[in-house]
Design an enzyme around this catalytic site. Structure first.
Site, PDB file in Angstrom:
ATOM      1  N   TYR A 132       0.778  -1.256  -0.284  1.00  0.00           N
ATOM      2  CA  TYR A 132       0.014  -0.006  -0.020  1.00  0.00           C
ATOM      3  C   TYR A 132       0.769   1.450   0.016  1.00  0.00           C
ATOM      4  O   TYR A 132       0.207   2.362  -0.152  1.00  0.00           O
ATOM      5  CB  TYR A 132      -0.942  -0.086   1.186  1.00  0.00           C
ATOM      6  CG  TYR A 132      -1.917  -1.088   1.362  1.00  0.00           C
ATOM      7  CD1 TYR A 132      -3.105  -1.253   0.002  1.00  0.00           C
ATOM      8  CD2 TYR A 132      -1.976  -2.068   1.941  1.00  0.00           C
ATOM      9  CE1 TYR A 132      -3.732  -2.319   0.291  1.00  0.00           C
ATOM     10  CE2 TYR A 132      -2.691  -3.183   2.124  1.00  0.00           C
ATOM     11  CZ  TYR A 132      -3.702  -3.590   1.129  1.00  0.00           C
ATOM     12  OH  TYR A 132      -4.524  -4.408   1.107  1.00  0.00           O
ATOM     13  N   HIS A 137      -8.388   2.111  -5.595  1.00  0.00           N
ATOM     14  CA  HIS A 137      -7.748   0.945  -4.830  1.00  0.00           C
ATOM     15  C   HIS A 137      -6.017   1.338  -5.245  1.00  0.00           C
ATOM     16  O   HIS A 137      -5.965   1.617  -6.140  1.00  0.00           O
ATOM     17  CB  HIS A 137      -7.870  -0.381  -5.277  1.00  0.00           C
ATOM     18  CG  HIS A 137      -9.098  -0.860  -4.914  1.00  0.00           C
ATOM     19  ND1 HIS A 137      -9.500  -1.084  -3.796  1.00  0.00           N
ATOM     20  CD2 HIS A 137     -10.284  -0.870  -5.821  1.00  0.00           C
ATOM     21  CE1 HIS A 137     -11.101  -1.510  -3.723  1.00  0.00           C
ATOM     22  NE2 HIS A 137     -11.207  -1.370  -5.094  1.00  0.00           N
TER      23      HIS A 137
END
Length: 146
Positions: free
Chosen positions: A26, A104
């Site tokens: 991430y 995302h």
């Protein structure tokens, strides 16, 4: 001066841990870092942002409804794990007349098989994934063009 069009930026479970949660997937940006970048971008696009994060599914649904009632221009939604599990969020997106753009940081289609299904994506107007924090900036540019 007229009110600026509003874009809701809604983030789901565990996104409050960005920057420390699996940075190899991430990245190192926190959610606050992403929001700050989006705020600067929104100013240049003539937009106002409403940035929120929750770990609760029903709260995300309430916020989607609120975006509709408030007359939002668009919603950027990173529903986190609810992307792959929540028919209720899917139904909420379909029931509002506000374009929802799925966002995302990683690309779920290149990850575990259970992440390949996106109930959010089935109802969303557009989708940006796999570009790290830039997924959000790309999505905001798209929202501005709506």
């Amino acid at each position: 001066m007229p009110d600026l069009p509003t874009v809701f930026v809604l983030s789901g479970p565990n996104l409050n841990l960005l920057g420390t949660r699996e940075p190899e997937i991430y990245g190192h940006d926190t959610l606050n870092d992403i929001h700050a970048r989006l705020e600067a971008q929104a100013e240049g696009l003539g937009l106002r942002l409403e940035c929120r994060q929750t770990n609760h599914e029903g709260v995300l649904i309430d916020w989607l409804h609120e975006a509709y009632v408030a007359g939002a221009k668009a919603v950027l939604l990173n529903a986190g794990g609810y992307t792959h599990t929540s028919i209720a969020i899917h139904d909420a997106i379909k029931s509002i007349k506000v374009p929802v753009i799925e966002v995302h940081l990683s690309d779920p289609t290149t990850r575990e098989t259970f992440r390949h299904i996106s109930y959010v994506g089935m109802a969303a107007a557009a989708h940006f994934a796999g570009h790290g924090a830039d997924s959000y900036t790309l999505a905001l540019d798209a929202a501005a063009r709506l």
